[in-house]
Design an enzyme around this catalytic site. Structure first.
Site, PDB file in Angstrom:
ATOM      1  N   ASP A 105       0.826  -1.200   0.000  1.00  0.00           N
ATOM      2  CA  ASP A 105       0.000   0.000   0.000  1.00  0.00           C
ATOM      3  C   ASP A 105       0.863   1.254   0.000  1.00  0.00           C
ATOM      4  OD1 ASP A 105      -2.445  -1.359   0.049  1.00  0.00           O
ATOM      5  OD2 ASP A 105      -2.402  -1.555   2.214  1.00  0.00           O
ATOM      6  N   HIS A 119      -4.452 -10.055   7.355  1.00  0.00           N
ATOM      7  CA  HIS A 119      -4.231 -10.735   6.074  1.00  0.00           C
ATOM      8  C   HIS A 119      -3.879 -12.210   6.293  1.00  0.00           C
ATOM      9  CE1 HIS A 119      -3.196  -6.428   5.228  1.00  0.00           C
ATOM     10  NE2 HIS A 119      -4.041  -6.673   4.259  1.00  0.00           N
ATOM     11  N   SER A 140       9.665  -4.464  -5.797  1.00  0.00           N
ATOM     12  CA  SER A 140      10.734  -3.960  -6.655  1.00  0.00           C
ATOM     13  C   SER A 140      10.191  -3.003  -7.707  1.00  0.00           C
ATOM     14  CB  SER A 140      11.462  -5.118  -7.342  1.00  0.00           C
ATOM     15  OG  SER A 140      12.108  -5.931  -6.401  1.00  0.00           O
ATOM     16  N   ASP A 144      24.022  -8.353  -1.615  1.00  0.00           N
ATOM     17  CA  ASP A 144      22.594  -8.162  -1.823  1.00  0.00           C
ATOM     18  C   ASP A 144      22.264  -8.208  -3.310  1.00  0.00           C
ATOM     19  OD1 ASP A 144      19.845  -7.212  -0.917  1.00  0.00           O
ATOM     20  OD2 ASP A 144      20.403  -5.678  -2.374  1.00  0.00           O
ATOM     21  N   GLY A 160      19.702  -7.167  -4.990  1.00  0.00           N
ATOM     22  CA  GLY A 160      19.155  -5.917  -5.505  1.00  0.00           C
ATOM     23  C   GLY A 160      20.237  -4.904  -5.808  1.00  0.00           C
TER      24      GLY A 160
END
Length: 584
Positions: A107, A219, A458, A565, A567
């Site tokens: 969100d 959730h 991402s 990492d 990313g």
């Protein structure tokens, strides 16, 4: 708990059914946007989130509450396109838009990216993320923060009342201030005897018949404690729930102080599967224990279903320190009298609010809006060179995808390499559709393509970064035909980075893409030398081998040291690909 009714297309039919039952609300069913049409206002509140929490949030559209709500898939954030559609619909009759959402990663990213895109369209937008959950304490929540729960609805009601009466005088900044005062005065804790049935999915639970969970999320995510055996409800509230809301000795969870003379709002929220009979009993028990244990007598009590999780057999308790909020409201708005209790009691025709005063607005149907375009087109650039650089980035990512995927298999869910390939191909496959003249227009479209191609967290992060870059161009270029040079790029990169900082707490040292991105931006800003900046990014990515991850899925891995990492490595691959194409 495992039995429930099923329909073939639960989300589609639920959305259509809500539209049928609430003809006073306008609806764009294709994008799952509900809104209040026709009336002009100075500030419009927009909220939303995944389906399954009804009546939140569409049920709180009405006078003195929300102007629009956007519905995502089941337990999933709506897309940026959906949210932006909602913003644009209400912005036609408002001078500013306040997004009120719950503090969940999806969100925050998608509403945040929508806000950035709306700003590029010339719409004044601010974002407030409600984080009232005390189950996730400071230590466990860390930098990600606490979840948003039923207290979000109190924020929407208080802020909506203010916006209805005073937004002409105080504008968006005033409503934003009220929302933050409200959210910072609220705490919530939930509990459930089992998980809920999600339509279309097999019912699954790890709880035995003698167990329940405290602090379960909305959730179906696990709670913070499994209780065995299931205590009687009085004991559950007295020994487990109220202490986590009110015990000052629990430094990890004591977020809002409550003094004995403070006036308090109590919200007892049904998570979906509790009978009205039992809800009234729970409200009575809670009120009695507040008086007995804490000398707190709620001045205003709300009992009902405002934030559900399908048929979850549980409830949540929310406390709002109205005295604290009223004091801060008085300090912020000394020339008017604002009172939380009056704002909560202000009549509204929102169909989901427990006390309704209907004043239906005319039904208005509206077609889907066309794709957005930014208002200004700036930054002339060499499209052919740009295309060559993007293709270089694509080729280098494709080449290094196996290495990135292998790294992500060790510390994540193994999809980082594939996601980055999808992202760069999303750019190169659509280069013929972007502006060949102005970089701001081209990058605004590329932000959409990247989000759609990558998806998930991402996609949101990269899209926000690119949208921030567009804002940087708009702020930096003094004329429509100003050429993009290293100075313009440097300033635009700085704005992009600061924009991204607003939606993630990750910084260098967190073992994320930030360890490569921040050094790149800082070096380029200083030297205006792309090659030096890429070397700085490479060095930053290499440093993640020595860092214990604190964000993303890698943060859940017991030992991530010694592994770069993925990313950060992926970002360097993108930059190296551009560098190779640029200098060869």
């Amino acid at each position: 708990m495992s039995k429930s009714f099923e329909v073939r297309e639960p989300l589609k039919t639920s959305i259509h059914g809500f539209a049928l039952a609430n003809p006073s609300l306008a609806a764009v069913e294709e994008d799952r946007v509900f809104y209040r049409a026709g009336e002009k206002t100075h500030v419009a509140l927009v909220s939303g989130g995944g389906a399954g929490h009804e009546p939140a949030h569409a049920g709180f559209i009405g006078k003195g509450m929300l102007r629009a709500a956007v519905v995502g898939d089941i337990f999933a954030s709506p897309s940026t396109r959906q949210v932006l559609h909602g913003i644009r619909l209400v912005a036609e009759n408002a001078s500013g838009v306040l997004l009120v959402l719950m503090n969940y990663t999806g969100d925050v990213l998608h509403f945040g990216l929508s806000a950035e895109r709306a700003k590029a369209l010339g719409i004044d937008v601010k974002v407030v993320a409600v984080d009232d959950d005390v189950a996730v304490g400071r230590e466990k929540g860390g930098k990600v923060g606490r979840r948003g729960l039923a207290g979000t609805i109190l924020v929407e009601k208080v802020t909506g009342s203010f916006a209805e009466r005073y937004s002409e005088k105080y504008g968006l900044e005033g409503a934003y201030k009220v929302a933050n005062i409200a959210k910072d005065s609220i705490v919530t804790i939930g509990s459930s005897v089992d998980h809920c049935n999600v339509p279309g999915r097999k019912f699954e639970t790890e709880l035995s018949g003698d167990e329940m969970e405290l602090g379960m999320g909305i959730h179906n995510e696990p709670g913070v404690h499994v209780l065995n055996p299931i205590p009687i409800t009085e004991d559950l509230i007295e020994t487990q729930m109220l202490p986590k809301l009110l015990d000052p000795s629990d430094k990890d969870r004591y977020f809002v102080p409550f003094d004995k003379d403070d006036e308090v709002v109590l919200l007892v929220n049904n998570l979906g599967g509790i009978s009205n009979f039992m809800m009234s009993s729970i409200a009575s028990v809670t009120t009695a224990l507040l008086k007995k244990k804490y000398n707190i007598v709620p001045k205003h009590t709300i009992v009902g279903t405002v934030m559900s999780a399908f048929n979850m057999h549980g409830f949540s308790i929310t406390l709002m320190n109205a005295s604290k909020a009223n004091k801060e409201l008085k300090e912020s708005f000394p020339d008017i009298k604002l009172d939380v209790f009056e704002m909560l009691k202000e009549p509204t025709d929102a169909p989901g609010w427990p006390i309704n005063c209907y004043d239906a607005a005319p039904s208005v149907n509206k077609a889907l809006l066309e794709d957005e375009e930014i208002n200004h087109h700036v930054g002339t650039y060499d499209f052919q060179s740009f295309s060559k650089w993007m293709e270089g980035a694509r080729d280098n990512i494709v080449k290094n995808e196996p290495e990135i995927t292998q790294l992500d298999n060790l510390v994540g869910d193994g999809d980082c390499g594939y996601t980055l390939v999808a992202g760069v191909k999303g750019i190169t496959d659509n280069l013929d559709k972007v502006s060949h003249e102005h970089l701001s227009s081209a990058m605004a479209k590329i932000s959409e393509y990247v989000e759609a191609a990558m998806g998930g967290t991402s996609g949101g992060l990269y899209s926000i970064l690119i949208s921030g870059f567009v804002q940087g161009l708009l702020q930096t270029c003094k004329s429509d035909d100003q050429k993009v040079d290293p100075e313009v790029l440097a300033k635009s990169f700085e704005v992009a980075l600061q924009t991204l900082f607003r939606y993630t707490n990750a910084r260098p040292g967190s073992s994320t893409m930030m360890d490569a991105l921040v050094p790149f931006v800082e070096e380029f800003s200083k030297s205006k030398d792309f090659k030096k900046a890429v070397d700085a990014a490479d060095k930053g990515a290499e440093s993640t081998k020595k860092i214990e991850a604190s964000f993303g899925r890698a943060s859940y891995v017991e030992h991530s040291e010694g592994i770069a990492d993925p990313g950060a490595v992926g970002l360097v691959c993108i930059l190296r690909g551009i560098e190779k194409a640029m200098y060869n």
